[in-house]
Design a protein around this motif. Structure first.
Motif, PDB file in Angstrom:
ATOM      1  N   LEU A 276     -45.444  70.505  -5.561  1.00 30.90           N
ATOM      2  CA  LEU A 276     -46.594  70.812  -4.711  1.00 30.90           C
ATOM      3  C   LEU A 276     -47.553  69.631  -4.686  1.00 30.90           C
ATOM      4  O   LEU A 276     -47.712  68.943  -5.700  1.00 30.90           O
ATOM      5  CB  LEU A 276     -47.342  72.031  -5.272  1.00 30.90           C
ATOM      6  CG  LEU A 276     -46.504  73.290  -5.508  1.00 30.90           C
ATOM      7  CD1 LEU A 276     -47.338  74.351  -6.227  1.00 30.90           C
ATOM      8  CD2 LEU A 276     -45.967  73.845  -4.181  1.00 30.90           C
TER       9      LEU A 276
ATOM     10  N   LYS B 188     -52.970  70.049  -2.531  1.00 26.85           N
ATOM     11  CA  LYS B 188     -53.452  71.233  -1.795  1.00 26.85           C
ATOM     12  C   LYS B 188     -52.570  72.447  -2.072  1.00 26.85           C
ATOM     13  O   LYS B 188     -52.743  73.498  -1.463  1.00 26.85           O
ATOM     14  CB  LYS B 188     -53.418  70.936  -0.291  1.00 26.85           C
ATOM     15  CG  LYS B 188     -54.450  69.922   0.149  1.00 26.85           C
ATOM     16  CD  LYS B 188     -54.446  69.831   1.684  1.00 26.85           C
ATOM     17  CE  LYS B 188     -54.437  68.387   2.127  1.00 26.85           C
ATOM     18  NZ  LYS B 188     -53.754  68.130   3.362  1.00 26.85           N
TER      19      LYS B 188
ATOM     20  N   GLU C 223     -49.301  72.532  -1.403  1.00 18.93           N
ATOM     21  CA  GLU C 223     -48.241  72.659  -0.384  1.00 18.93           C
ATOM     22  C   GLU C 223     -46.961  71.961  -0.838  1.00 18.93           C
ATOM     23  O   GLU C 223     -47.031  70.899  -1.460  1.00 18.93           O
ATOM     24  CB  GLU C 223     -48.690  71.968   0.918  1.00 18.93           C
ATOM     25  CG  GLU C 223     -49.912  72.562   1.540  1.00 18.93           C
ATOM     26  CD  GLU C 223     -50.616  71.541   2.441  1.00 18.93           C
ATOM     27  OE1 GLU C 223     -50.329  70.324   2.352  1.00 18.93           O
ATOM     28  OE2 GLU C 223     -51.479  71.971   3.220  1.00 18.93           O
ATOM     29  N   ARG C 224     -45.809  72.537  -0.480  1.00 19.43           N
ATOM     30  CA  ARG C 224     -44.535  71.852  -0.750  1.00 19.43           C
ATOM     31  C   ARG C 224     -44.383  70.697   0.243  1.00 19.43           C
ATOM     32  O   ARG C 224     -44.847  70.786   1.378  1.00 19.43           O
ATOM     33  CB  ARG C 224     -43.364  72.813  -0.571  1.00 19.43           C
ATOM     34  CG  ARG C 224     -43.196  73.747  -1.750  1.00 19.43           C
ATOM     35  CD  ARG C 224     -42.029  74.676  -1.535  1.00 19.43           C
ATOM     36  NE  ARG C 224     -40.754  73.978  -1.616  1.00 19.43           N
ATOM     37  CZ  ARG C 224     -39.626  74.461  -1.101  1.00 19.43           C
ATOM     38  NH1 ARG C 224     -39.620  75.623  -0.486  1.00 19.43           N
ATOM     39  NH2 ARG C 224     -38.498  73.788  -1.214  1.00 19.43           N
ATOM     40  N   PHE C 225     -43.714  69.613  -0.180  1.00 18.25           N
ATOM     41  CA  PHE C 225     -43.586  68.471   0.731  1.00 18.25           C
ATOM     42  C   PHE C 225     -42.198  67.849   0.731  1.00 18.25           C
ATOM     43  O   PHE C 225     -41.940  66.864   1.413  1.00 18.25           O
ATOM     44  CB  PHE C 225     -44.633  67.387   0.397  1.00 18.25           C
ATOM     45  CG  PHE C 225     -44.563  66.934  -1.054  1.00 18.25           C
ATOM     46  CD1 PHE C 225     -45.288  67.591  -2.032  1.00 18.25           C
ATOM     47  CD2 PHE C 225     -43.757  65.874  -1.426  1.00 18.25           C
ATOM     48  CE1 PHE C 225     -45.216  67.186  -3.367  1.00 18.25           C
ATOM     49  CE2 PHE C 225     -43.673  65.468  -2.743  1.00 18.25           C
ATOM     50  CZ  PHE C 225     -44.406  66.130  -3.723  1.00 18.25           C
TER      51      PHE C 225
END
Ligand SMILES: Cc1cc2nc3c(=O)[nH]c(=O)nc-3n(C[C@H](O)[C@H](O)[C@H](O)COP(=O)(O)OP(=O)(O)OC[C@H]3O[C@@H](n4cnc5c(N)ncnc54)[C@H](O)[C@@H]3O)c2cc1C
Length: 433
Positions: free
Chosen positions: A253, A256, A258-260
């Protein structure tokens, strides 16, 4: 002072120890390590060892390794790796190593770029369990002697034939004459400011090979592991957070949350994505989150990682782990054939110091311990067959401690300069000479 053995093995990691155990019991074998037996990267291995699960898996295993290695792998060596994997794993089981099991047999896990679960493990301390068990076996063998705190400084050679090594032990210089010498000195992580390796693993075997005109291959193929534990203050080596954490569902993650990236892509792909993410968010780390799994599961499957993170105040059952890429592995090294023979007669190289070519440009996870097993065994088998015909030659070679200390420095400069010349992008990542 001079010592004489049939076989001199430099390094007590998996490659060194497994070579010794596969040599005939009537050969006089000396194993040396520059520090203590347990201070080797083999002992740190967490994730496990790859193995072709059955004959149907052999081609798939080869394909996965080629995909990770960008098709630059040596296909002959790779085929041997896959074909001989289960034989060597069974040998480890015979030596008493208890890999994790379920009701169907081995509890195979998966790591990045493997298309099926084929990695066997002992929770997250596979290396330690394997080395401890093999070391117990070594102690039973009367033909094997171990010298700790004994550093190889140079080879004893004449006309491209190796006759042993010059070592420094407790401030005393020795010549060790041997019919055969095996370099099993591991990788180069100790030359990098940030690495998962022990600081003492400094590419000595490669430096000594370079100095003696032994062929080297792909020295620039250096693997950066995506997920080492981020600590503000670096204390020695960086702790690895095993790829198996992602294999078992762990998510990467950004800041923030979020996965990227696909967490199970090959290592180079995940590393690149993390470096980009760190650059864009101006952060020194990203997060690896496994906290959504049950406490019991995490503590049972990753007990060592759980304990180590807790020591620095991170409870991984509750919080994500800050991680950052770090130098991890060298795919290149001393060029060897499929019996681990180098370009110098009677000199072998096994394990990470060698370049069999199986990994190509980028190593598939958990293939390193397997390579050490398969090709050390092949070296030992060949030596057992041939050693009777090898001449032991002792000749005078003067070593003064003063000159040995100078040689040690020179070795370091040789390897650092060679690395800088093939990887200009890593110049600032390397330690000073
Ligand atoms: C944290 C970590 C986790 C890993 N996890 C895995 C995994 O799960 N699966 C996998 O397949 N691979 C894994 N790897 C990679 C793998 O552990 C290594 O590539 C492998 O163990 C290398 O084995 P080796 O016997 O060649 O060298 P090492 O185990 O590193 O041993 C090198 C030996 O050489 C000795 N030596 C070096 N220079 C000299 C000298 N001049 N004189 C005398 N002795 C010398 C050292 O003291 C040491 O005994 C991991 C690596 C690290 C760092």
């Amino acid at each position: 002072m001079d010592l004489v053995f049939d076989v001199l093995i430099v390094g007590t990691g998996l490659a060194g120890i497994y070579s010794a155990l596969n040599l005939d019991k009537n050969l006089k074998v000396l194993l040396i390590t520059k520090t203590k037996v347990n201070e080797c990267n083999s002992n740190l291995a967490q994730g496990g060892i790859s193995v072709a699960r059955d004959s149907d898996d052999i081609e798939i295993f080869i394909k996965d390794t080629l995909n990770a290695g960008k098709d630059e792998n040596n296909l002959i060596a790779l085929r041997i790796l896959a074909n001989e994997s289960s034989f060597n794993i069974n040998k480890l089981v015979e030596f008493g190593i208890e890999f994790d099991k379920n009701e169907k047999g081995f509890e195979y896990t998966i790591e990045g770029a493997h298309s099926v679960n084929r990695i066997i493990h002992c929770k997250d301390s596979t290396g330690k369990e394997v080395i401890n068990a093999l070391y117990k076996e070594i102690k039973k063998r009367k033909n094997i002697t171990i010298f700790e705190d004994t550093q190889l400084i140079d080879l004893i050679t004449d006309n491209n034939i190796c006759y042993g090594g010059a070592v420094l032990k407790n401030g005393t210089a020795y010549n060790i004459f041997s019919k055969v010498t095996i370099l099993a000195t591991g990788g180069i992580g100790g030359l990098f400011k940030s690495s998962t390796n022990y600081r003492s693993i400094t590419g000595d075997g490669i430096a000594i090979a370079l100095k003696n005109n032994v062929k080297i291959k792909d020295l620039g193929y250096i693997q950066i592991h995506p997920t080492s534990l981020y600590e503000n203050k670096l204390r020695g080596r960086r702790m690895l957070i095993s790829e198996a954490v992602r294999g078992e569902g762990g998510k990467l993650l950004n800041l923030k949350g979020e996965r990227f990236v696909d967490e199970l892509s090959a290592r180079d792909v995940v590393t690149k994505a993390i470096v980009n993410e760190q650059f864009e968010t101006k952060s020194a780390y990203v997060y690896l989150d496994v906290s959504f799994k049950s406490n019991e599961y995490i503590k049972n499957r990753f007990p060592a990682i759980f304990k180590e993170c807790l020591k620095i105040g991170i409870n991984i059952t509750e919080k994500p782990i800050p991680v950052t890429p770090a130098q991890h592995y060298l795919m290149g090294g001393i060029e060897v054939d499929v019996y681990s023979r180098t370009s110098m007669t009677n000199l072998f190289a096994c394990g990470e110091v060698s370049c069999t070519g199986v990994h190509g440009r980028n190593r598939l996870a958990s293939n390193s311990l397997l390579e050490a097993l398969v090709f050390s065994k092949r070296a030992a088998d060949l030596i057992n067959n041939d050693i009777e015909n090898i001449e032991l030659k002792k000749f005078y070679k003067q070593n003064s401690i003063k000159s040995l200390t100078a040689i040690e420095k020179l070795n370091k400069r040789i390897i650092l300069d060679s690395l800088k010349s093939v990887r200009e992008d890593f110049v600032n990542e390397l330690v000073e000479c």
